[in-house]
Every structure is written in C-alpha cells, then in structure tokens.
Design a protein around this motif. Sequence first.
Motif, PDB file in Angstrom:
ATOM      1  N   ALA A 106       0.830  -1.206   0.000  1.00 57.14           N
ATOM      2  CA  ALA A 106       0.000   0.000   0.000  1.00 57.14           C
ATOM      3  C   ALA A 106       0.867   1.259   0.000  1.00 57.14           C
ATOM      4  O   ALA A 106       0.526   2.257  -0.640  1.00 57.14           O
ATOM      5  CB  ALA A 106      -0.932   0.000   1.212  1.00 57.14           C
ATOM      6  N   PHE A 107       1.996   1.224   0.697  1.00 56.97           N
ATOM      7  CA  PHE A 107       2.921   2.351   0.700  1.00 56.97           C
ATOM      8  C   PHE A 107       3.663   2.438  -0.627  1.00 56.97           C
ATOM      9  O   PHE A 107       3.924   3.526  -1.126  1.00 56.97           O
ATOM     10  CB  PHE A 107       3.957   2.188   1.824  1.00 56.97           C
ATOM     11  CG  PHE A 107       3.513   2.654   3.179  1.00 56.97           C
ATOM     12  CD1 PHE A 107       4.017   3.823   3.717  1.00 56.97           C
ATOM     13  CD2 PHE A 107       2.619   1.920   3.925  1.00 56.97           C
ATOM     14  CE1 PHE A 107       3.638   4.262   4.977  1.00 56.97           C
ATOM     15  CE2 PHE A 107       2.238   2.335   5.184  1.00 56.97           C
ATOM     16  CZ  PHE A 107       2.736   3.505   5.714  1.00 56.97           C
ATOM     17  N   ASP A 108       4.002   1.298  -1.208  1.00 57.00           N
ATOM     18  CA  ASP A 108       4.822   1.221  -2.426  1.00 57.00           C
ATOM     19  C   ASP A 108       3.932   1.261  -3.670  1.00 57.00           C
ATOM     20  O   ASP A 108       3.837   0.299  -4.417  1.00 57.00           O
ATOM     21  CB  ASP A 108       5.665  -0.056  -2.390  1.00 57.00           C
ATOM     22  CG  ASP A 108       6.633  -0.165  -3.552  1.00 57.00           C
ATOM     23  OD1 ASP A 108       6.894   0.851  -4.218  1.00 57.00           O
ATOM     24  OD2 ASP A 108       7.126  -1.283  -3.787  1.00 57.00           O
ATOM     25  N   LYS A 109       3.298   2.398  -3.906  1.00 57.26           N
ATOM     26  CA  LYS A 109       2.346   2.538  -5.024  1.00 57.26           C
ATOM     27  C   LYS A 109       3.012   2.323  -6.391  1.00 57.26           C
ATOM     28  O   LYS A 109       2.376   1.891  -7.334  1.00 57.26           O
ATOM     29  CB  LYS A 109       1.684   3.919  -4.999  1.00 57.26           C
ATOM     30  CG  LYS A 109       0.651   4.062  -3.923  1.00 57.26           C
ATOM     31  CD  LYS A 109      -0.571   3.277  -4.281  1.00 57.26           C
ATOM     32  CE  LYS A 109      -1.660   3.543  -3.274  1.00 57.26           C
ATOM     33  NZ  LYS A 109      -2.714   2.589  -3.307  1.00 57.26           N
ATOM     34  N   ASN A 110       4.311   2.616  -6.502  1.00 53.13           N
ATOM     35  CA  ASN A 110       5.013   2.480  -7.782  1.00 53.13           C
ATOM     36  C   ASN A 110       5.644   1.110  -7.975  1.00 53.13           C
ATOM     37  O   ASN A 110       6.361   0.896  -8.956  1.00 53.13           O
ATOM     38  CB  ASN A 110       6.092   3.569  -7.913  1.00 53.13           C
ATOM     39  CG  ASN A 110       5.490   4.950  -7.917  1.00 53.13           C
ATOM     40  OD1 ASN A 110       4.415   5.155  -8.458  1.00 53.13           O
ATOM     41  ND2 ASN A 110       6.167   5.894  -7.287  1.00 53.13           N
ATOM     42  N   CYS A 111       5.403   0.202  -7.043  1.00 51.55           N
ATOM     43  CA  CYS A 111       5.924  -1.176  -7.124  1.00 51.55           C
ATOM     44  C   CYS A 111       7.436  -1.204  -7.347  1.00 51.55           C
ATOM     45  O   CYS A 111       7.941  -1.944  -8.188  1.00 51.55           O
ATOM     46  CB  CYS A 111       5.200  -1.963  -8.213  1.00 51.55           C
ATOM     47  SG  CYS A 111       3.441  -2.110  -7.928  1.00 51.55           S
ATOM     48  N   GLN A 112       8.157  -0.424  -6.582  1.00 52.99           N
ATOM     49  CA  GLN A 112       9.605  -0.351  -6.711  1.00 52.99           C
ATOM     50  C   GLN A 112      10.324  -1.371  -5.838  1.00 52.99           C
ATOM     51  O   GLN A 112      11.498  -1.642  -6.041  1.00 52.99           O
ATOM     52  CB  GLN A 112      10.091   1.056  -6.343  1.00 52.99           C
ATOM     53  CG  GLN A 112       9.543   2.135  -7.245  1.00 52.99           C
ATOM     54  CD  GLN A 112       9.846   3.516  -6.701  1.00 52.99           C
ATOM     55  OE1 GLN A 112       9.712   3.772  -5.511  1.00 52.99           O
ATOM     56  NE2 GLN A 112      10.257   4.408  -7.575  1.00 52.99           N
ATOM     57  N   GLY A 113       9.634  -1.880  -4.824  1.00 51.69           N
ATOM     58  CA  GLY A 113      10.268  -2.809  -3.907  1.00 51.69           C
ATOM     59  C   GLY A 113      10.956  -2.122  -2.745  1.00 51.69           C
ATOM     60  O   GLY A 113      11.617  -2.759  -1.935  1.00 51.69           O
ATOM     61  N   PHE A 114      10.823  -0.807  -2.677  1.00 50.50           N
ATOM     62  CA  PHE A 114      11.359  -0.026  -1.570  1.00 50.50           C
ATOM     63  C   PHE A 114      10.488   1.221  -1.421  1.00 50.50           C
ATOM     64  O   PHE A 114       9.707   1.551  -2.309  1.00 50.50           O
ATOM     65  CB  PHE A 114      12.828   0.351  -1.796  1.00 50.50           C
ATOM     66  CG  PHE A 114      13.061   1.126  -3.058  1.00 50.50           C
ATOM     67  CD1 PHE A 114      12.914   2.507  -3.098  1.00 50.50           C
ATOM     68  CD2 PHE A 114      13.436   0.465  -4.226  1.00 50.50           C
ATOM     69  CE1 PHE A 114      13.123   3.215  -4.270  1.00 50.50           C
ATOM     70  CE2 PHE A 114      13.652   1.159  -5.403  1.00 50.50           C
ATOM     71  CZ  PHE A 114      13.494   2.540  -5.431  1.00 50.50           C
ATOM     72  N   ALA A 138      11.060   9.355  11.767  1.00 50.75           N
ATOM     73  CA  ALA A 138      10.855   7.896  11.755  1.00 50.75           C
ATOM     74  C   ALA A 138      11.470   7.280  10.501  1.00 50.75           C
ATOM     75  O   ALA A 138      12.128   6.235  10.568  1.00 50.75           O
ATOM     76  CB  ALA A 138       9.372   7.574  11.836  1.00 50.75           C
ATOM     77  N   PHE A 139      11.277   7.919   9.350  1.00 52.44           N
ATOM     78  CA  PHE A 139      11.833   7.413   8.097  1.00 52.44           C
ATOM     79  C   PHE A 139      13.350   7.282   8.205  1.00 52.44           C
ATOM     80  O   PHE A 139      13.917   6.248   7.861  1.00 52.44           O
ATOM     81  CB  PHE A 139      11.459   8.333   6.929  1.00 52.44           C
ATOM     82  CG  PHE A 139      11.934   7.825   5.599  1.00 52.44           C
ATOM     83  CD1 PHE A 139      11.118   7.019   4.817  1.00 52.44           C
ATOM     84  CD2 PHE A 139      13.204   8.122   5.124  1.00 52.44           C
ATOM     85  CE1 PHE A 139      11.558   6.533   3.591  1.00 52.44           C
ATOM     86  CE2 PHE A 139      13.650   7.639   3.908  1.00 52.44           C
ATOM     87  CZ  PHE A 139      12.823   6.837   3.141  1.00 52.44           C
ATOM     88  N   ARG A 140      14.003   8.327   8.704  1.00 46.89           N
ATOM     89  CA  ARG A 140      15.469   8.298   8.816  1.00 46.89           C
ATOM     90  C   ARG A 140      15.935   7.194   9.770  1.00 46.89           C
ATOM     91  O   ARG A 140      16.972   6.577   9.554  1.00 46.89           O
ATOM     92  CB  ARG A 140      15.999   9.661   9.245  1.00 46.89           C
ATOM     93  CG  ARG A 140      16.011  10.672   8.104  1.00 46.89           C
ATOM     94  CD  ARG A 140      16.794  11.917   8.453  1.00 46.89           C
ATOM     95  NE  ARG A 140      16.169  12.714   9.500  1.00 46.89           N
ATOM     96  CZ  ARG A 140      15.230  13.634   9.297  1.00 46.89           C
ATOM     97  NH1 ARG A 140      14.801  13.882   8.071  1.00 46.89           N
ATOM     98  NH2 ARG A 140      14.732  14.324  10.299  1.00 46.89           N
ATOM     99  N   ASP A 145      20.711   2.388   6.486  1.00 43.64           N
ATOM    100  CA  ASP A 145      21.936   2.627   5.706  1.00 43.64           C
ATOM    101  C   ASP A 145      21.976   4.040   5.103  1.00 43.64           C
ATOM    102  O   ASP A 145      22.950   4.404   4.454  1.00 43.64           O
ATOM    103  CB  ASP A 145      22.122   1.563   4.630  1.00 43.64           C
ATOM    104  CG  ASP A 145      21.000   1.540   3.596  1.00 43.64           C
ATOM    105  OD1 ASP A 145      20.081   2.386   3.682  1.00 43.64           O
ATOM    106  OD2 ASP A 145      21.033   0.664   2.719  1.00 43.64           O
ATOM    107  N   GLY A 146      20.915   4.822   5.317  1.00 41.22           N
ATOM    108  CA  GLY A 146      20.924   6.220   4.892  1.00 41.22           C
ATOM    109  C   GLY A 146      20.868   6.449   3.400  1.00 41.22           C
ATOM    110  O   GLY A 146      21.236   7.519   2.925  1.00 41.22           O
ATOM    111  N   ASP A 147      20.371   5.474   2.638  1.00 37.86           N
ATOM    112  CA  ASP A 147      20.324   5.639   1.183  1.00 37.86           C
ATOM    113  C   ASP A 147      19.028   6.289   0.688  1.00 37.86           C
ATOM    114  O   ASP A 147      18.813   6.414  -0.512  1.00 37.86           O
ATOM    115  CB  ASP A 147      20.548   4.297   0.472  1.00 37.86           C
ATOM    116  CG  ASP A 147      19.421   3.302   0.689  1.00 37.86           C
ATOM    117  OD1 ASP A 147      18.504   3.575   1.497  1.00 37.86           O
ATOM    118  OD2 ASP A 147      19.463   2.222   0.053  1.00 37.86           O
TER     119      ASP A 147
END
Length: 165
Positions: A106-114, A138-140, A145-147
């Motif tokens: 649901a978060f990955d709307k573009n189906c990127q896998g991240f 929270a995201f950070r 790995d900070g990418d």
Amino acid sequence: MNKKCLNSINTQNNLAPRHLHLIEKAFDHSGVEKKGYLVYDDIKVAALMLFGHKLCKAEVQQMLAVYGSEYKTGIKGFSLPQLTAAMTPKFRAEDEDEKIRNTFKAFDKNCQGFLKMEDVKRVFSQCPLYPEHRVELAFREIDRDGDGRISYKDFDCMMKFNNLL
C-alpha cells in the motif's frame, strides 16, 4: 469431524474457518494408519501440507512436548484439537507477515520494492496525528543505511519490533 467439535476448537484458538478446514484435511490425510492421532512423521507431513515446508526435528519435538499426549503405544502424538493448538501460532505468524506485506504494498504505489520519503509522507499526509517532521524522523531511523530508501526487510523489522510512529 462434526461441526460442534470444530466450533469448540475454533472458540479456543480463534482461527479462521479456512484454517480449521485445512488443519482437519491435513490431519485426515497425514495419519497413514488412521489411528486417530498423528505421530512425529505424520506431523511433519501435516505441516508440509499446511505451510509448504517441513518442520525441523527440534520444532516437532518441542510441539510434541508442549501440545502432545502419550498414546497406548507409548509414543507421543497429536489429536485433531492438539494439532490445531500446535499449528495456531504458525498460522498467526503467517497472517501477521501477510498483513505486513500488504501494508508495504500500500505504501509502495510504484511497485519499486522499496519506499522513498515521499511514499511515506503521501500515506501519512492523510493522518493529521503525525506531523511531517515526525514522519521524517521515523523514516530516517528506519532507513538504517541512509540511502533514502526503506527496504521491505527494514519495513518488516520495524513493523514487528518497533513502535516508531
């Protein structure tokens, strides 16, 4: 097995009816000798039918120690209610993983896998309880790995072990 017995098992374990049906089928098809209970090898077959993989020796022995009974032959085994009780935690864990996968999708709307920061902000923008700076923080923290990306593995770990948000 009659419906009254299945309802009793369901009341005790709170499993979905489809899971109860699968356990009953696995129980019926795993006991080669139709002795009314499953022994060690039968339990491994039942688990293979239910989850698609074999349980390790230690896991079966632990389940037998916790849920099993000793039968006339002196061998430990499972009745249907005992098999149901033993498999309930495995079904619950499987259900939790499925919910986490669906949430990630649901978060990955573009189906990127991240997930990128904008993916997470988009979802939380609809929830006024979490200000943007808190979502960024929270995201950070999840992005170890900070990418600038949250992998499914990181997301899964956060959902199971942390309460960041």
